[in-house]
Design a protein around this motif. Sequence first.
Motif, mmCIF file in Angstrom:
data_model
loop_
_atom_site.group_PDB
_atom_site.id
_atom_site.type_symbol
_atom_site.label_atom_id
_atom_site.label_comp_id
_atom_site.label_asym_id
_atom_site.label_seq_id
_atom_site.Cartn_x
_atom_site.Cartn_y
_atom_site.Cartn_z
ATOM 1 N N ILE A 166 0.840 -1.204 0.000
ATOM 2 C CA ILE A 166 0.000 0.000 0.000
ATOM 3 C C ILE A 166 0.870 1.248 0.000
ATOM 4 C CG2 ILE A 166 -1.609 1.368 1.402
ATOM 5 C CD1 ILE A 166 -2.832 -1.362 2.303
ATOM 6 N N TRP A 167 1.919 1.252 0.809
ATOM 7 C CA TRP A 167 2.785 2.425 0.939
ATOM 8 C C TRP A 167 3.844 2.504 -0.151
ATOM 9 C CZ3 TRP A 167 3.615 0.774 6.643
ATOM 10 C CH2 TRP A 167 2.476 1.105 7.395
ATOM 11 N N GLY A 168 3.958 1.473 -0.975
ATOM 12 C CA GLY A 168 4.965 1.469 -2.028
ATOM 13 C C GLY A 168 6.379 1.252 -1.511
ATOM 14 N N VAL A 169 6.493 0.575 -0.383
ATOM 15 C CA VAL A 169 7.804 0.292 0.201
ATOM 16 C C VAL A 169 8.237 -1.106 -0.241
ATOM 17 C CG1 VAL A 169 9.062 -0.057 2.367
ATOM 18 C CG2 VAL A 169 7.315 1.732 2.207
ATOM 19 N N PRO A 170 9.379 -1.214 -0.905
ATOM 20 C CA PRO A 170 9.836 -2.550 -1.294
ATOM 21 C C PRO A 170 10.183 -3.379 -0.058
ATOM 22 C CG PRO A 170 11.496 -0.896 -1.840
ATOM 23 C CD PRO A 170 10.304 -0.170 -1.294
ATOM 24 N N VAL A 171 9.879 -4.644 -0.135
ATOM 25 C CA VAL A 171 10.137 -5.536 0.999
ATOM 26 C C VAL A 171 10.739 -6.827 0.464
ATOM 27 C CG1 VAL A 171 7.796 -6.492 0.953
ATOM 28 C CG2 VAL A 171 9.121 -6.612 3.050
ATOM 29 N N GLY A 172 11.699 -7.372 1.215
ATOM 30 C CA GLY A 172 12.286 -8.648 0.849
ATOM 31 C C GLY A 172 11.329 -9.787 1.169
ATOM 32 N N LYS A 173 11.669 -10.967 0.711
ATOM 33 C CA LYS A 173 10.848 -12.153 0.975
ATOM 34 C C LYS A 173 10.906 -12.479 2.460
ATOM 35 C CE LYS A 173 10.247 -16.893 -0.741
ATOM 36 N NZ LYS A 173 9.651 -17.435 0.401
ATOM 37 N N ILE A 174 9.747 -12.707 3.053
ATOM 38 C CA ILE A 174 9.672 -13.019 4.484
ATOM 39 C C ILE A 174 9.001 -14.378 4.670
ATOM 40 C CG2 ILE A 174 8.860 -12.280 6.745
ATOM 41 C CD1 ILE A 174 8.429 -9.487 5.594
ATOM 42 N N ASP A 175 9.654 -15.231 5.442
ATOM 43 C CA ASP A 175 9.073 -16.520 5.829
ATOM 44 C C ASP A 175 9.172 -16.649 7.338
ATOM 45 O OD1 ASP A 175 8.422 -17.724 3.297
ATOM 46 O OD2 ASP A 175 10.569 -18.047 2.974
ATOM 47 N N VAL A 176 8.052 -16.955 7.962
ATOM 48 C CA VAL A 176 8.048 -17.301 9.380
ATOM 49 C C VAL A 176 7.335 -18.636 9.508
ATOM 50 C CG1 VAL A 176 8.216 -14.969 10.336
ATOM 51 C CG2 VAL A 176 5.985 -15.888 9.796
ATOM 52 N N VAL A 177 7.939 -19.536 10.266
ATOM 53 C CA VAL A 177 7.372 -20.872 10.409
ATOM 54 C C VAL A 177 7.342 -21.276 11.879
ATOM 55 C CG1 VAL A 177 8.139 -21.604 8.118
ATOM 56 C CG2 VAL A 177 9.586 -22.059 10.093
ATOM 57 N N CYS A 178 6.494 -22.240 12.158
ATOM 58 C CA CYS A 178 6.426 -22.822 13.481
ATOM 59 C C CYS A 178 7.191 -24.137 13.428
ATOM 60 C CB CYS A 178 4.970 -23.086 13.878
ATOM 61 S SG CYS A 178 4.799 -23.807 15.524
ATOM 62 N N GLY A 179 8.125 -24.298 14.345
ATOM 63 C CA GLY A 179 8.861 -25.548 14.361
ATOM 64 C C GLY A 179 10.041 -25.511 15.298
ATOM 65 N N ASP A 180 10.704 -26.649 15.371
ATOM 66 C CA ASP A 180 11.881 -26.830 16.196
ATOM 67 C C ASP A 180 13.110 -26.536 15.345
ATOM 68 O OD1 ASP A 180 14.087 -27.858 17.587
ATOM 69 O OD2 ASP A 180 12.993 -29.615 18.311
ATOM 70 N N MET A 181 13.861 -25.533 15.722
ATOM 71 C CA MET A 181 15.020 -25.119 14.925
ATOM 72 C C MET A 181 16.059 -26.221 14.779
ATOM 73 S SD MET A 181 17.213 -22.608 17.427
ATOM 74 C CE MET A 181 15.943 -21.908 18.423
ATOM 75 N N THR A 182 16.071 -27.189 15.686
ATOM 76 C CA THR A 182 17.061 -28.271 15.605
ATOM 77 C C THR A 182 16.627 -29.374 14.655
ATOM 78 O OG1 THR A 182 16.150 -29.518 17.479
ATOM 79 C CG2 THR A 182 17.808 -27.823 17.985
ATOM 80 N N ARG A 183 15.385 -29.282 14.178
ATOM 81 C CA ARG A 183 14.865 -30.329 13.278
ATOM 82 C C ARG A 183 14.307 -29.776 11.969
ATOM 83 N NH1 ARG A 183 12.816 -32.664 18.450
ATOM 84 N NH2 ARG A 183 14.182 -34.429 18.833
ATOM 85 N N ASN A 184 14.294 -28.481 11.801
ATOM 86 C CA ASN A 184 13.700 -27.862 10.623
ATOM 87 C C ASN A 184 14.660 -27.964 9.425
ATOM 88 O OD1 ASN A 184 13.500 -25.194 8.892
ATOM 89 N ND2 ASN A 184 11.458 -25.650 9.685
ATOM 90 N N ALA A 185 14.166 -28.464 8.297
ATOM 91 C CA ALA A 185 14.996 -28.662 7.113
ATOM 92 C C ALA A 185 15.606 -27.363 6.606
ATOM 93 C CB ALA A 185 14.169 -29.324 6.013
ATOM 94 N N GLU A 186 14.832 -26.266 6.624
ATOM 95 C CA GLU A 186 15.349 -24.979 6.147
ATOM 96 C C GLU A 186 16.493 -24.479 7.016
ATOM 97 O OE1 GLU A 186 11.932 -22.389 4.252
ATOM 98 O OE2 GLU A 186 11.212 -23.498 6.005
ATOM 99 N N VAL A 187 16.375 -24.639 8.318
ATOM 100 C CA VAL A 187 17.447 -24.214 9.228
ATOM 101 C C VAL A 187 18.669 -25.095 9.038
ATOM 102 C CG1 VAL A 187 18.135 -23.995 11.639
ATOM 103 C CG2 VAL A 187 15.847 -23.265 10.940
ATOM 104 N N LEU A 188 18.467 -26.390 8.945
ATOM 105 C CA LEU A 188 19.591 -27.303 8.802
ATOM 106 C C LEU A 188 20.329 -27.090 7.481
ATOM 107 C CD1 LEU A 188 17.962 -30.526 10.277
ATOM 108 C CD2 LEU A 188 19.573 -28.952 11.396
ATOM 109 N N GLU A 189 19.595 -26.672 6.456
ATOM 110 C CA GLU A 189 20.216 -26.402 5.148
ATOM 111 C C GLU A 189 21.137 -25.214 5.267
ATOM 112 O OE1 GLU A 189 18.681 -24.525 1.052
ATOM 113 O OE2 GLU A 189 17.528 -26.242 1.772
#
Length: 88
Positions: free
Chosen positions: A65-88
């Motif tokens: 709405i404001w015309g402000v560019p924004v980077g890609k944002i991902d928020v997930v629920c999970g255990d950081m020690t078992r999450n595939a994205e974190v481990l990658e």
Amino acid sequence: MPEFLFDETHLETDSLFVDLGSGAGNTVAQAALTRGCKAFGIELRSAIAAIADTMVKAAIVRSQIWGVPVGKIDVVCGDMTRNAEVLE
């Protein structure tokens, strides 16, 4: 405080910001909004992760709405020690 952190780590549009235990996602959203970087957050507590998801979606809509560019944002629920994205 986050802006100081972003300056000190030279966070830029081609950076990846990762927040482990991201809570309501405020710092994740701020990184993507102020630096245009890709930002990822993971939160173990499902109720808090749901708040983060809602907040991030609202921040993306507002940025459009404001015309402000924004980077890609991902928020997930999970255990950081078992999450595939974190481990990658």
